[in-house]
Each structure stands twice: as structure tokens, then as C-alpha cells.
Design a protein around this motif. Structure first.
Motif, PDB file in Angstrom:
ATOM      1  N   PHE A 179      58.038  20.818  22.434  1.00 37.26           N
ATOM      2  CA  PHE A 179      56.587  20.726  22.597  1.00 37.26           C
ATOM      3  C   PHE A 179      55.943  22.101  22.761  1.00 37.26           C
ATOM      4  O   PHE A 179      54.897  22.240  23.404  1.00 37.26           O
ATOM      5  CB  PHE A 179      56.248  19.798  23.769  1.00 37.26           C
ATOM      6  CG  PHE A 179      56.487  18.343  23.437  1.00 37.26           C
ATOM      7  CD1 PHE A 179      55.633  17.665  22.589  1.00 37.26           C
ATOM      8  CD2 PHE A 179      57.589  17.668  23.952  1.00 37.26           C
ATOM      9  CE1 PHE A 179      55.856  16.336  22.253  1.00 37.26           C
ATOM     10  CE2 PHE A 179      57.817  16.337  23.634  1.00 37.26           C
ATOM     11  CZ  PHE A 179      56.956  15.669  22.776  1.00 37.26           C
ATOM     12  N   MET A 180      56.555  23.096  22.139  1.00 39.79           N
ATOM     13  CA  MET A 180      55.989  24.438  22.062  1.00 39.79           C
ATOM     14  C   MET A 180      56.068  24.897  20.601  1.00 39.79           C
ATOM     15  O   MET A 180      56.801  25.828  20.244  1.00 39.79           O
ATOM     16  CB  MET A 180      56.764  25.371  22.995  1.00 39.79           C
ATOM     17  CG  MET A 180      56.031  26.631  23.360  1.00 39.79           C
ATOM     18  SD  MET A 180      56.869  27.519  24.715  1.00 39.79           S
ATOM     19  CE  MET A 180      56.174  26.669  26.128  1.00 39.79           C
ATOM     20  N   PRO A 181      55.309  24.233  19.710  1.00 37.03           N
ATOM     21  CA  PRO A 181      55.432  24.470  18.268  1.00 37.03           C
ATOM     22  C   PRO A 181      55.019  25.863  17.813  1.00 37.03           C
ATOM     23  O   PRO A 181      55.382  26.287  16.706  1.00 37.03           O
ATOM     24  CB  PRO A 181      54.523  23.400  17.645  1.00 37.03           C
ATOM     25  CG  PRO A 181      53.537  23.071  18.717  1.00 37.03           C
ATOM     26  CD  PRO A 181      54.301  23.189  20.013  1.00 37.03           C
ATOM     27  N   ASP A 182      54.270  26.588  18.646  1.00 37.03           N
ATOM     28  CA  ASP A 182      53.894  27.947  18.273  1.00 37.03           C
ATOM     29  C   ASP A 182      55.057  28.925  18.422  1.00 37.03           C
ATOM     30  O   ASP A 182      55.010  30.040  17.903  1.00 37.03           O
ATOM     31  CB  ASP A 182      52.711  28.419  19.123  1.00 37.03           C
ATOM     32  CG  ASP A 182      52.929  28.242  20.615  1.00 37.03           C
ATOM     33  OD1 ASP A 182      53.685  27.327  21.000  1.00 37.03           O
ATOM     34  OD2 ASP A 182      52.346  29.011  21.399  1.00 37.03           O
ATOM     35  N   VAL A 183      56.124  28.496  19.118  1.00 37.57           N
ATOM     36  CA  VAL A 183      57.291  29.358  19.341  1.00 37.57           C
ATOM     37  C   VAL A 183      58.540  28.819  18.646  1.00 37.57           C
ATOM     38  O   VAL A 183      59.338  29.584  18.100  1.00 37.57           O
ATOM     39  CB  VAL A 183      57.575  29.518  20.859  1.00 37.57           C
ATOM     40  CG1 VAL A 183      58.792  30.417  21.101  1.00 37.57           C
ATOM     41  CG2 VAL A 183      56.351  30.073  21.580  1.00 37.57           C
ATOM     42  N   TYR A 184      58.691  27.497  18.623  1.00 35.83           N
ATOM     43  CA  TYR A 184      59.911  26.865  18.108  1.00 35.83           C
ATOM     44  C   TYR A 184      59.609  25.973  16.902  1.00 35.83           C
ATOM     45  O   TYR A 184      58.533  25.386  16.806  1.00 35.83           O
ATOM     46  CB  TYR A 184      60.571  26.028  19.209  1.00 35.83           C
ATOM     47  CG  TYR A 184      60.961  26.831  20.430  1.00 35.83           C
ATOM     48  CD1 TYR A 184      62.174  27.501  20.495  1.00 35.83           C
ATOM     49  CD2 TYR A 184      60.093  26.930  21.518  1.00 35.83           C
ATOM     50  CE1 TYR A 184      62.528  28.241  21.615  1.00 35.83           C
ATOM     51  CE2 TYR A 184      60.436  27.674  22.642  1.00 35.83           C
ATOM     52  CZ  TYR A 184      61.657  28.328  22.682  1.00 35.83           C
ATOM     53  OH  TYR A 184      61.998  29.067  23.791  1.00 35.83           O
ATOM     54  N   GLN A 185      60.588  25.846  16.032  1.00 37.72           N
ATOM     55  CA  GLN A 185      60.435  25.067  14.800  1.00 37.72           C
ATOM     56  C   GLN A 185      60.893  23.612  14.926  1.00 37.72           C
ATOM     57  O   GLN A 185      60.732  22.827  14.004  1.00 37.72           O
ATOM     58  CB  GLN A 185      61.250  25.739  13.675  1.00 37.72           C
ATOM     59  CG  GLN A 185      60.732  27.114  13.264  1.00 37.72           C
ATOM     60  CD  GLN A 185      59.347  27.034  12.661  1.00 37.72           C
ATOM     61  OE1 GLN A 185      59.108  26.258  11.742  1.00 37.72           O
ATOM     62  NE2 GLN A 185      58.423  27.841  13.183  1.00 37.72           N
ATOM     63  N   THR A 186      61.475  23.245  16.072  1.00 34.85           N
ATOM     64  CA  THR A 186      62.142  21.943  16.177  1.00 34.85           C
ATOM     65  C   THR A 186      61.206  20.765  15.895  1.00 34.85           C
ATOM     66  O   THR A 186      61.618  19.785  15.269  1.00 34.85           O
ATOM     67  CB  THR A 186      62.778  21.776  17.568  1.00 34.85           C
ATOM     68  OG1 THR A 186      61.846  22.215  18.572  1.00 34.85           O
ATOM     69  CG2 THR A 186      64.054  22.587  17.679  1.00 34.85           C
ATOM     70  N   SER A 187      59.944  20.848  16.342  1.00 32.09           N
ATOM     71  CA  SER A 187      59.033  19.717  16.114  1.00 32.09           C
ATOM     72  C   SER A 187      58.624  19.605  14.646  1.00 32.09           C
ATOM     73  O   SER A 187      58.157  18.548  14.212  1.00 32.09           O
ATOM     74  CB  SER A 187      57.789  19.845  16.995  1.00 32.09           C
ATOM     75  OG  SER A 187      57.059  21.015  16.676  1.00 32.09           O
ATOM     76  N   LYS A 188      58.809  20.674  13.892  1.00 38.01           N
ATOM     77  CA  LYS A 188      58.534  20.632  12.455  1.00 38.01           C
ATOM     78  C   LYS A 188      59.754  20.126  11.683  1.00 38.01           C
ATOM     79  O   LYS A 188      59.624  19.571  10.590  1.00 38.01           O
ATOM     80  CB  LYS A 188      58.133  22.018  11.958  1.00 38.01           C
ATOM     81  CG  LYS A 188      56.890  22.595  12.616  1.00 38.01           C
ATOM     82  CD  LYS A 188      56.599  23.996  12.102  1.00 38.01           C
ATOM     83  CE  LYS A 188      55.354  24.595  12.752  1.00 38.01           C
ATOM     84  NZ  LYS A 188      55.539  24.881  14.185  1.00 38.01           N
ATOM     85  N   LEU A 189      60.918  20.325  12.244  1.00 36.18           N
ATOM     86  CA  LEU A 189      62.166  19.929  11.582  1.00 36.18           C
ATOM     87  C   LEU A 189      62.572  18.489  11.890  1.00 36.18           C
ATOM     88  O   LEU A 189      63.238  17.845  11.080  1.00 36.18           O
ATOM     89  CB  LEU A 189      63.302  20.862  12.012  1.00 36.18           C
ATOM     90  CG  LEU A 189      63.173  22.334  11.618  1.00 36.18           C
ATOM     91  CD1 LEU A 189      64.282  23.153  12.277  1.00 36.18           C
ATOM     92  CD2 LEU A 189      63.210  22.498  10.106  1.00 36.18           C
TER      93      LEU A 189
END
Length: 359
Positions: A179-189
Motif C-alpha cells: 500500500f505504498m505504490p509510489d515506492v513499491y511495484q507490488t500493487s501493480k504486479l
């Protein structure tokens, strides 16, 4: 104080907590129920491992520890953590020491490896600075095992198999990753369902590694209602709900899979005794009054941590959250006591820590 009337039974709960608090030093007489207690986790149970790390995730300053007998130690709360409570209930007469400072024969009664900001995934929490991921905690445990073998020789394996191990990981994999999409790609993947699967798959391998190191009695803490944390509510809003529903919904997907994982581990691993502690359920069924008082007890910085030296709220007993993320000792008392001895059958699966220790 209108929220106090929300649950008429809350007065009884507060009375019980008061008695537990007064008698916490004498819950159990005699020898501890297990020879040692090893703790893996994040800031919910960190007791000083992050103090000397280059990281934002540290609590080695007032007003943290204002109600703790030893003062400010690096615990992310006003007093004791849930594992401090569990250690007392198990009969240990000293707090389990952090890996960062544990020395000599102290390690024979256990070690706390927990680290604020840590996750199941190695990259989790990286924006905070250094932290000791679960993989690194397991490597630190190997160091401890080698020291135990030096002291106990051929008796070390049998000794370690009788110890209690608690593991509580995953909160940061959501708060400080998904839940930190500006730093991590996991929510996009990954969708929330896919991400829960990915986390559980990695967690399964890590728990199997712990088993391969000799752990047999393992209590796994499920994730709490992290969508109700004041910092998350402030960041995302609730759209009319009490909490951030999308976060709690993702957490429930993870917890459901974690409970199934316990069954699988117990079925597949010889002599394994894994159990699940339903912290989410304890939070929602056992602390409804405090959930409505979700303001922080201390004044917080932008990152949700307490502002150094600022005076916290006076009646800390009535607050669920000490800072933007971490519970007060009041909540930790409930979590620790009900993990040790279940109040409801739904608190644990398949058994509580008291029964796990006796196995």
C-alpha cells in the motif's frame, strides 16, 4: 467518553487488565514452562534490535517506554509488548533479550530477533532505512544456535526442540510495501489475492527453514486490523467506514491463507506443532470500545512515530494506539493474554500457547 458505553462489558475487561497488570510479575511460579523462548517479528515486538541501525524505524527515545520498568528500551509502545506478556505467563522471570545485546548464557533462555520495519519480503520497509528482514532474522538465529551448541554440545538439538518460537510477520509487507505504490511495484504486479499467495509461499519456506533449525513448537501471529491504524486512516481516509476497508480486506486474505498453512505444516513436517493466533479476530471481537478511540496517545510526526520528548496522553489505559501504528500496553496485554490462554475458541487454531508449551 460516549464510546465507553458502546460495550457495557468493557468495564469488566478493564478490571481484568488492571489485575493482570498488578500481578504480571507473579503470574507463574517455579520454573518456566519451556526452557527458552525465541521471538521473530517486526516493530510490534521489537525490543531494541533497531536502536543502533540507520533507520527511521526506531523507538529508543521518550515518550516510548514511559510505563516500562526499564524505561526507554526500543519498544514501540508505552510499556510491555505482547511477547513480554507471553514470556511472563510462561514463567520467565526476565524479559527475553534482543539479539543486538544478548550475550553469554542469556541466550539459553531465548532471544528476540524482531526488527521494526521488517517484512517477509526482503525489500519491505527499505524506504525507512536499515531493518532486519525475516530472512536476516533466521540467519541471526543460526548464530544463536551455534552458540547454544558450544554451550550444550550434543544436548542442543533436544533442548531447542522444547523451546517456544513465536513469529509475527506481514504487517509491513502491506503498510510499507503493497500500500505504498509510489515506492513499491507490488500493487501493480499483483492483485490482493495474488499478493497474499506470494507472501504465504515465501513465508512457508521461511517457516520450514525455522523448522529445519530445530523449532517444533511454533505460534504464528496473524495480522491485526492494520487498516484501523490512525496513520493509515490519516493517509487513505475511510470513505465513511471506521477503518480503511481495502487494507483490512487484504489482511483478511493473508490471514485466511495463514490458517490453512498451519494445517499444511503440521501435516507435512514430522513432530511439527504449529498454531495460529487470530489477532485480527481478537481485535474486532475483543476490543470494540477501544477501536472507536483510535486517536494516538502521543503526538506524532508525519511518519506516524511519536515526536521525541512530547508528553503523551495521561489515561493511556483507554487508548488503543500509542502512536500512528503501534498499540498501547493495554492492547498488548489483551493480545498476549489471549494468545497464551484463549478466551474464545476462535482466538487460536488449533491450540493456544499454554497448550503448545505443554505438548
Amino acid at each position: 467518553m460516549a464510546w465507553f458505553k458502546y460495550n457495557r462489558g468493557w468495564r469488566v475487561i478493564l478490571s481484568v487488565l488492571f489485575l493482570i497488570s498488578l500481578n504480571s510479575r507473579s503470574w507463574v511460579l517455579g520454573a518456566p514452562q519451556v526452557p527458552c523462548y525465541f521471538i521473530f517479528g517486526d516493530s510490534l515486538v521489537d525490543n531494541g534490535n533497531n536502536n543502533k541501525l540507520e533507520t527511521q524505524a526506531k523507538a529508543n527515545y521518550p515518550p516510548y517506554g514511559i510505563d516500562f520498568p526499564e524505561g526507554t528500551t526500543g519498544r514501540f509502545t508505552n510499556g510491555r509488548t505482547s511477547v513480554d506478556i507471553i514470556a511472563g505467563l510462561l514463567g520467565f522471570h526476565k524479559y527475553i533479550q534482543p539479539f543486538a545485546t544478548a550475550k553469554g548464557s542469556e541466550i539459553l533462555i531465548g532471544v528476540n530477533y524482531a526488527s521494526g520495519g521488517a517484512g517477509i519480503r526482503d525489500e519491505t520497509g527499505q524506504q525507512l532505512g536499515d531493518r532486519i528482514s525475516l530472512n536476516r532474522q533466521l540467519r541471526n538465529h543460526l548464530v544463536t544456535i551455534s552458540r547454544v551448541r558450544e554451550m550444550l554440545g550434543s544436548n542442543a538439538t533436544a533442548y531447542l526442540s522444547k523451546c517456544l518460537y513465536t513469529v509475527g510477520m506481514g504487517s509491513n509487507d502491506y503498510i510499507n510495501n503493497y500500500f505504498m505504490p509510489d515506492v513499491y511495484q507490488t500493487s501493480k504486479l499483483y492483485t490482493p489475492e495474488q499478493y497474499a499467495d506470494v507472501l504465504i509461499e515465501q513465508y512457508q519456506q521461511q517457516l520450514k527453514t525455522l523448522y529445519s533449525y530445530g523449532a517444533r513448537k511454533v505460534a504464528i501471529f496473524g495480522l491485526s486490523v492494520i487498516g484501523c491504524a490512525p496513520a493509515e486512516i490519516s493517509r487513505f481516509g475511510t470513505d465513511g467506514s471506521l477503518c480503511v476497508d481495502k487494507i483490512n480486506g487484504a489482511v483478511m486474505l493473508f490471514n485466511d491463507r495463514l490458517k490453512s498453512l498451519v494445517d499444511k505444516l503440521n501435516r507435512d513436517l514430522a513432530d511439527a506443532k504449529f498454531t495460529y493466533i487470530d489477532i485480527f479476530g481478537i481485535s474486532t471481537a475483543g476490543l470494540p470500545a477501544l477501536q472507536l478511540a483510535s486517536s494516538t496517545c502521543c503526538e506524532v510526526r508525519e511518519d506516524g512515530m511519536c515526536i521525541p520528548v512530547e508528553t503523551p496522553c495521561l489515561i493511556r489505559l483507554l487508548h488503543a494506539f500509542y502512536d500512528g501504528f503501534h498499540p498501547t500496553e493495554t492492547v498488548n496485554l489483551v493480545f498476549g493474554a489471549r494468545a497464551y490462554k484463549a478466551l474464545l475458541s476462535s482466538d487460536v487454531y488449533p491450540f493456544d500457547i499454554h497448550h503448545l508449551a505443554m505438548l
